[in-house]
Write a protein that holds these residues in place. Sequence first.
Motif, mmCIF file in Angstrom:
data_model
loop_
_atom_site.group_PDB
_atom_site.id
_atom_site.type_symbol
_atom_site.label_atom_id
_atom_site.label_comp_id
_atom_site.label_asym_id
_atom_site.label_seq_id
_atom_site.Cartn_x
_atom_site.Cartn_y
_atom_site.Cartn_z
ATOM 1 N N HIS A 182 0.806 -1.313 -0.084
ATOM 2 C CA HIS A 182 0.099 -0.094 -0.157
ATOM 3 C C HIS A 182 1.046 1.222 -0.060
ATOM 4 C CE1 HIS A 182 -3.551 2.633 0.606
ATOM 5 N NE2 HIS A 182 -2.621 2.968 1.819
ATOM 6 N N ASN A 183 2.150 1.442 0.719
ATOM 7 C CA ASN A 183 2.865 2.231 0.733
ATOM 8 C C ASN A 183 3.783 2.542 -0.281
ATOM 9 O OD1 ASN A 183 1.647 2.968 3.203
ATOM 10 N ND2 ASN A 183 3.235 2.150 4.530
ATOM 11 N N LYS A 184 3.848 1.533 -1.376
ATOM 12 C CA LYS A 184 4.629 1.528 -2.543
ATOM 13 C C LYS A 184 5.978 1.370 -2.144
ATOM 14 C CE LYS A 184 1.602 4.757 -4.994
ATOM 15 N NZ LYS A 184 0.940 3.632 -5.833
ATOM 16 N N THR A 185 6.298 0.731 -1.110
ATOM 17 C CA THR A 185 7.615 0.408 -0.615
ATOM 18 C C THR A 185 8.283 -0.438 -1.532
ATOM 19 O OG1 THR A 185 6.782 0.836 1.753
ATOM 20 C CG2 THR A 185 9.105 -0.277 1.323
ATOM 21 N N LEU A 186 7.712 -1.420 -2.139
ATOM 22 C CA LEU A 186 8.445 -2.511 -2.893
ATOM 23 C C LEU A 186 8.391 -2.004 -4.232
ATOM 24 C CD1 LEU A 186 6.551 -5.542 -1.557
ATOM 25 C CD2 LEU A 186 8.843 -4.948 -1.133
ATOM 26 N N GLU A 187 7.998 -0.633 -4.601
ATOM 27 C CA GLU A 187 8.096 -0.298 -6.196
ATOM 28 C C GLU A 187 9.347 -0.098 -6.431
ATOM 29 O OE1 GLU A 187 5.214 1.391 -8.088
ATOM 30 O OE2 GLU A 187 3.613 0.694 -6.746
#
Length: 435
Positions: free
Chosen positions: A145-150
């Motif tokens: 959700h926090n786009k940490t893995l983008e």
Amino acid sequence: MSHLVSIKYLFAGIAIAVVISACSSSKKSAGRVDGPPPALSKPKPEKKPEDKKEAAKAPFNVPAFGKEVKKSTYNIALLAPLYLDSVFANSSDIPGRTMPRYVLPGLEFYEGAQLALDTLQQQGYNLKVTVYDSKARQNVSTLIHNKTLEGTDLIIGAVSNPELKELSDFAKEKEINFVSATFPNDAGINDNPFLFISNSTLKTHCEALQQYVQEAFATKNIVLFRRNTAFESRLAADFKTSYDKMESDKKSRIREVVWNDATTPEEISKYLLTDRPNVIIITALDETGAKSLLRKLSISAVTYPLQIFGMPTWDIFKLKDPEFKGLQVYYSSPYFNDKTDVYSRYVNDYFRKTYRARPSDMAFKGFDLTYYFTRLLQTNGVYFNGEVSASPKVITNFNFQPVYLKEGEQTPSYFENKNIFIIQKGDSVDIKMNR
């Protein structure tokens, strides 16, 4: 020194460095052994930081796989169940001065993976690695959700449900290859060609066992023993399906017997023959059930020649009881390590010098899979899928093949390790029977 105690220093370091996000592979581990094993191929310098080129035809009918995407630095996300928030809930000290046992599998996988990453970096690989605790308060759902893995180029996860499904959905949407390292299940996933299942599914084990027993014995009486449960009925159906698909005029039919605790050895003997090997397949995964049937079979073994084949969970069973003596018992496994190869010796030497302990099977798996897929990434670029089965082995032999679950589909449901070892249980050492 106990491994439980010796790793507390490493684990405390992780707690401080990772918190909820990460530990880079650029750190140097203490107790480094003298030199890593030889690199099978030296990474070649790229002319450009990033080179993208469309291929003539996309492998496996996946458009992304038709791209050549090579980078000067690759971003890797490594996930394991470290339980940092539970272990260090109130302080940076380990409660009771020993590590809780539920922590060990994830921690040992991390230890092996980190050694592989450090080793590859020494060989010239440029990697940006982030380690995530899959059981932290900031869970996988939050990371997505926090786009940490983008921006990740490869995900390696020693995870189970629900994290496996969440990561798979994310990987499919973002077209990132995701290696499920330890979970022996597809979690109901049937439409993600970016997913690699390393710990083979039970259906694959059934196919391999059926193939092996048909080919290993010229004459045989094959009897499958299952209990009257939906789960074991499905396993029996997988064996039957594999039998139906097998093209051989020498295959023998599989007779199915439903048993329970009240089944007597005399009732079992009705299905056995004296003039040929009786190949017994047992679908029980649990130790209590499996040993109950083995005790009944041990009485028949005096009269009938028996070859008994069990499930992959049998690898940890101890058959030390007197009634099991002399039984020929086998099980299937997607992983076998006799610990004599150069990489296994390297890992063993590192753990002995660093932790004064022997590496566990999870540590070997962490090293093996991380080394294998990171090398594929470096050699072939982000979309290495077309070359996944051509890569040389590190410790064990992998055979990743596309799986098509839907009739007539052109795109793989996922890739799965189809290499299954048949292993005979021994008094002190288990013995590999095939390949």
